[in-house]
Design a protein around this motif. Structure first.
Motif, PDB file in Angstrom:
ATOM      1  N   ARG A 249      14.572-110.387   8.575  1.00  8.49           N
ATOM      2  CA  ARG A 249      13.564-111.311   8.034  1.00  8.49           C
ATOM      3  C   ARG A 249      14.199-112.483   7.298  1.00  8.49           C
ATOM      4  O   ARG A 249      13.650-112.992   6.310  1.00  8.49           O
ATOM      5  CB  ARG A 249      12.575-110.563   7.126  1.00  8.49           C
ATOM      6  CG  ARG A 249      11.819-109.452   7.861  1.00  8.49           C
ATOM      7  CD  ARG A 249      10.783-108.783   6.993  1.00  8.49           C
ATOM      8  NE  ARG A 249      10.080-107.744   7.742  1.00  8.49           N
ATOM      9  CZ  ARG A 249       9.102-106.998   7.248  1.00  8.49           C
ATOM     10  NH1 ARG A 249       8.708-107.179   5.982  1.00  8.49           N
ATOM     11  NH2 ARG A 249       8.521-106.083   7.981  1.00  8.49           N
ATOM     12  N   GLN A 250      15.313-112.910   7.805  1.00  8.98           N
ATOM     13  CA  GLN A 250      15.995-114.082   7.268  1.00  8.98           C
ATOM     14  C   GLN A 250      15.870-115.287   8.189  1.00  8.98           C
ATOM     15  O   GLN A 250      16.520-116.302   7.966  1.00  8.98           O
ATOM     16  CB  GLN A 250      17.469-113.761   7.027  1.00  8.98           C
ATOM     17  CG  GLN A 250      17.722-112.799   5.886  1.00  8.98           C
ATOM     18  CD  GLN A 250      17.271-113.384   4.555  1.00  8.98           C
ATOM     19  OE1 GLN A 250      17.661-114.479   4.172  1.00  8.98           O
ATOM     20  NE2 GLN A 250      16.417-112.650   3.848  1.00  8.98           N
ATOM     21  N   SER A 251      15.067-115.169   9.234  1.00 11.73           N
ATOM     22  CA  SER A 251      14.871-116.250  10.196  1.00 11.73           C
ATOM     23  C   SER A 251      13.449-116.768  10.116  1.00 11.73           C
ATOM     24  O   SER A 251      12.508-116.021   9.809  1.00 11.73           O
ATOM     25  CB  SER A 251      15.147-115.736  11.615  1.00 11.73           C
ATOM     26  OG  SER A 251      14.642-116.633  12.589  1.00 11.73           O
ATOM     27  N   PHE A 252      13.267-118.053  10.412  1.00  6.80           N
ATOM     28  CA  PHE A 252      11.934-118.647  10.463  1.00  6.80           C
ATOM     29  C   PHE A 252      11.154-118.179  11.686  1.00  6.80           C
ATOM     30  O   PHE A 252       9.929-118.333  11.758  1.00  6.80           O
ATOM     31  CB  PHE A 252      12.037-120.182  10.505  1.00  6.80           C
ATOM     32  CG  PHE A 252      12.644-120.701  11.784  1.00  6.80           C
ATOM     33  CD1 PHE A 252      11.880-120.853  12.929  1.00  6.80           C
ATOM     34  CD2 PHE A 252      13.988-121.011  11.841  1.00  6.80           C
ATOM     35  CE1 PHE A 252      12.447-121.317  14.113  1.00  6.80           C
ATOM     36  CE2 PHE A 252      14.567-121.464  13.010  1.00  6.80           C
ATOM     37  CZ  PHE A 252      13.787-121.614  14.151  1.00  6.80           C
ATOM     38  N   ALA A 253      11.831-117.634  12.694  1.00  9.39           N
ATOM     39  CA  ALA A 253      11.206-117.372  13.989  1.00  9.39           C
ATOM     40  C   ALA A 253      10.053-116.379  13.879  1.00  9.39           C
ATOM     41  O   ALA A 253      10.175-115.333  13.229  1.00  9.39           O
ATOM     42  CB  ALA A 253      12.246-116.858  14.976  1.00  9.39           C
ATOM     43  N   GLU A 254       8.948-116.710  14.527  1.00  6.70           N
ATOM     44  CA  GLU A 254       7.791-115.827  14.653  1.00  6.70           C
ATOM     45  C   GLU A 254       7.400-115.806  16.125  1.00  6.70           C
ATOM     46  O   GLU A 254       6.853-116.776  16.655  1.00  6.70           O
ATOM     47  CB  GLU A 254       6.637-116.325  13.797  1.00  6.70           C
ATOM     48  CG  GLU A 254       6.913-116.374  12.302  1.00  6.70           C
ATOM     49  CD  GLU A 254       5.722-116.883  11.518  1.00  6.70           C
ATOM     50  OE1 GLU A 254       4.583-116.458  11.809  1.00  6.70           O
ATOM     51  OE2 GLU A 254       5.934-117.731  10.637  1.00  6.70           O
ATOM     52  N   THR A 293       7.329-124.861  25.421  1.00  4.42           N
ATOM     53  CA  THR A 293       6.316-125.865  25.062  1.00  4.42           C
ATOM     54  C   THR A 293       5.728-125.598  23.678  1.00  4.42           C
ATOM     55  O   THR A 293       4.518-125.548  23.486  1.00  4.42           O
ATOM     56  CB  THR A 293       5.182-125.939  26.117  1.00  4.42           C
ATOM     57  OG1 THR A 293       4.584-124.634  26.271  1.00  4.42           O
ATOM     58  CG2 THR A 293       5.729-126.403  27.450  1.00  4.42           C
ATOM     59  N   GLY A 294       6.632-125.398  22.722  1.00  2.00           N
ATOM     60  CA  GLY A 294       6.254-125.279  21.321  1.00  2.00           C
ATOM     61  C   GLY A 294       6.114-123.875  20.792  1.00  2.00           C
ATOM     62  O   GLY A 294       6.125-123.669  19.573  1.00  2.00           O
ATOM     63  N   THR A 295       5.974-122.884  21.660  1.00  2.00           N
ATOM     64  CA  THR A 295       5.764-121.507  21.213  1.00  2.00           C
ATOM     65  C   THR A 295       7.074-120.730  21.238  1.00  2.00           C
ATOM     66  O   THR A 295       7.772-120.713  22.267  1.00  2.00           O
ATOM     67  CB  THR A 295       4.731-120.803  22.101  1.00  2.00           C
ATOM     68  OG1 THR A 295       3.489-121.498  22.021  1.00  2.00           O
ATOM     69  CG2 THR A 295       4.513-119.361  21.645  1.00  2.00           C
ATOM     70  N   THR A 296       7.410-120.100  20.122  1.00  3.64           N
ATOM     71  CA  THR A 296       8.631-119.301  20.038  1.00  3.64           C
ATOM     72  C   THR A 296       8.458-118.044  20.878  1.00  3.64           C
ATOM     73  O   THR A 296       7.532-117.254  20.644  1.00  3.64           O
ATOM     74  CB  THR A 296       8.941-118.929  18.580  1.00  3.64           C
ATOM     75  OG1 THR A 296       9.050-120.127  17.811  1.00  3.64           O
ATOM     76  CG2 THR A 296      10.242-118.149  18.480  1.00  3.64           C
ATOM     77  N   ARG A 297       9.363-117.827  21.848  1.00  2.00           N
ATOM     78  CA  ARG A 297       9.218-116.728  22.788  1.00  2.00           C
ATOM     79  C   ARG A 297      10.279-115.644  22.637  1.00  2.00           C
ATOM     80  O   ARG A 297      10.040-114.498  23.040  1.00  2.00           O
ATOM     81  CB  ARG A 297       9.281-117.262  24.225  1.00  2.00           C
ATOM     82  CG  ARG A 297       8.142-118.189  24.604  1.00  2.00           C
ATOM     83  CD  ARG A 297       6.816-117.465  24.562  1.00  2.00           C
ATOM     84  NE  ARG A 297       5.712-118.309  25.036  1.00  2.00           N
ATOM     85  CZ  ARG A 297       4.435-117.977  24.919  1.00  2.00           C
ATOM     86  NH1 ARG A 297       4.095-116.825  24.340  1.00  2.00           N
ATOM     87  NH2 ARG A 297       3.482-118.778  25.358  1.00  2.00           N
ATOM     88  N   ALA A 298      11.443-115.971  22.102  1.00  2.00           N
ATOM     89  CA  ALA A 298      12.515-114.975  22.084  1.00  2.00           C
ATOM     90  C   ALA A 298      13.537-115.315  21.021  1.00  2.00           C
ATOM     91  O   ALA A 298      13.635-116.461  20.554  1.00  2.00           O
ATOM     92  CB  ALA A 298      13.190-114.902  23.458  1.00  2.00           C
ATOM     93  N   VAL A 299      14.293-114.310  20.621  1.00  8.35           N
ATOM     94  CA  VAL A 299      15.528-114.481  19.866  1.00  8.35           C
ATOM     95  C   VAL A 299      16.620-113.787  20.656  1.00  8.35           C
ATOM     96  O   VAL A 299      16.343-113.026  21.597  1.00  8.35           O
ATOM     97  CB  VAL A 299      15.417-113.891  18.433  1.00  8.35           C
ATOM     98  CG1 VAL A 299      14.400-114.663  17.617  1.00  8.35           C
ATOM     99  CG2 VAL A 299      15.076-112.411  18.466  1.00  8.35           C
TER     100      VAL A 299
END
Length: 479
Positions: A249-254, A293-299
């Motif tokens: 939980r140290q990343s902005f990614a959702e 296209t703007g939506t976070t899909r993976a890390v």
């Protein structure tokens, strides 16, 4: 012996010395790097190095250890296995051991250019000469490099892989008084690196940066050239799309959330350019869409972080990933042309030859501030803002929101009514990179990407110029 033969021999040594239940994975990499450096407009250093590295990781009796060496004869490999086994006995138990990569097909990798892999010093020197000639008497400095890597992987689960890559890069500045202009290019083929085009671009930027004015801090609309955009991509990679940081939980990614403007599509794409087709754990590497296209899909994940998250590895095992985490190393911001056409992006451009001539009018005053037509199209839409060439010395202030502070460098210009009117002194900025790229904040994206080199061969960032609604400049560069 080939790299694959060496890797197989180490696996057999582990079986013989540690027993059939020991799990082992081995990477063998030969790396050749040649570098021609220049300063004060002449070559002052030409160096080349070649070496082979063997890395062993093994899991035995519930404990994991790793070792490395550079000796590939029988005695050297035996010593590597023995000391790695000895280290394993001293390590604490490793209940999170993810196991070995199973046998799987590995892609062929990017197109390999023999001429680049085995380029002679004269070929790099010719590009330096062209760069220096093109700056027209200004002081020039930088480097031209070529790199070649061949490698192999084997593990005791029966998986093996091999590959090779070649890369060329040039990075140079031209200095006019106290003003610098920069031009960089990374490519799979040395033939694609045009020293004269890069030198002309750097010189035009340097001359256009003379006599800068000082502007007050504040939020300005910006057009970022690819060198500056590359810094965004690098920090997003290291601190945002890192699977370990995401799990902590140290990343902005959702995942599944529209965190970016719809214009933003980010793909980690190692096979698009110079990179080996497998990672440190032998996992095949493929293109991975991180933002669609703007939506976070993976890390990104290696085997360990993937196992903890309940997903498969994405092929991002790297040295030190257990500590820092797996990161993308070949991130592309897809240009407008690739998104609208639905295909691959156009070929990278190397200098102003593809657009506006470096030494002539650039669509504004001062001449040369805008060095290509792609950037000019974005600048033309700016009522009042800044054109920024480059960022440097960027540091993370808030990793969760990815707030970065840093400095502009190598040229900033005030843009009024679509025209660069004056050079501006460098700024310090403090900005959240995800916020700057957030919904509604990307006002324009170029069509021609430019691949920017990293300090490490095989690592690069590719992006077109980018127009953003605002960027937070907090003071002068000395502040």
């Amino acid at each position: 012996m080939s790299e694959l033969d060496v890797a197989g021999q180490v696996v057999e040594l582990v079986r013989r010395l540690a027993g059939p239940d020991a799990q082992a994975e081995v990477t063998v990499t030969r790396a050749d790097l040649a570098l021609t450096r220049f300063a004060n407009s002449f070559i002052h250093q030409n160096v080349a190095e070649s070496g082979t590295a063997v890395r062993l990781r093994l899991h035995v009796d519930g404990r994991t250890s790793a070792g490395s060496g550079s000796l590939v004869d029988t005695d050297g490999l035996t010593a590597l296995v023995e000391r790695t086994l000895a280290a394993a006995r001293l390590c604490p138990p490793d209940p999170a051991w993810p196991g070995l990569a199973p046998p799987a097909p590995v892609p062929a990798g990017a197109v390999f250019d023999e001429a680049t892999a085995f380029a002679e010093p004269d070929e790099r020197a010719a590009r330096v000469r062209a760069f220096v000639d093109a700056v027209g008497g200004l002081e020039a400095a930088g480097y031209c490099r070529t790199a070649y890597r061949s490698g192999a992987f084997a593990n005791s689960a029966g998986h093996s892989a091999s590959g090779r890559m070649a890369e060329a890069a040039m990075d140079g500045i031209a200095r006019a008084g106290g003003a610098d202009g920069v031009a960089r290019r990374c490519a799979d083929r040395l033939a694609e690196v045009d020293g004269a085009a890069l030198g002309g671009r750097a010189a035009a930027k340097a001359r256009a940066a003379a006599d800068p004015i000082e502007l007050p801090p504040g939020r300005y609309e910006v057009v970022l050239e690819p060198a500056a955009v590359a810094d965004l991509l690098q920090n997003l990679s290291w601190f945002g799309f890192n699977g370990k940081r995401y799990a902590e939980r140290q990343s902005f990614a959702e995942l599944g959330v529209a965190q970016f403007d719809p214009a933003v599509t980010l793909v980690d794409d190692p096979l698009h350019g110079s990179a080996l087709p497998y990672d440190l754990e032998g996992t095949p590497r493929h293109a991975l869409t991180l933002v669609d296209t703007g939506t976070t899909r993976a890390v990104t994940h290696d085997r360990r972080s993937g196992a903890e998250a309940g997903v498969a590895s994405t092929g991002h095992g790297i040295p030190g990933a257990a500590t820092f985490g797996p990161i993308p190393t070949n991130l592309r911001l897809l240009p407008a042309a690739a998104r609208t056409a639905g295909g691959d992006s156009p070929a990278p451009v190397g200098g102003p030859a593809e657009g506006i001539a470096a030494g002539g009018p650039s669509g504004g005053t001062p001449a040369g501030a805008v060095a290509d037509a792609d950037t000019a199209a974005l600048v033309a839409g700016v009522a009042r803002g800044l054109l920024v060439s480059d960022f440097w010395y960027t540091r993370v202030l808030d990793p969760k929101r990815l707030v970065i502070t840093g400095l502009t460098r190598n040229g900033v210009w005030l843009v009024e009514d679509g025209v660069p009117t004056r050079a501006v002194r460098d700024f310090r900025f403090t900005e959240s990179y995800p916020r700057a790229l957030g919904p509604g904040r990307v006002l324009g994206l170029g069509r021609l990407p430019l691949r920017q080199p990293d300090r490490t061969d095989g690592v690069w960032w590719e992006a077109p110029p980018l127009r953003l609604a605002s960027w937070n400049f907090t003071g002068g560069a000395s502040g």
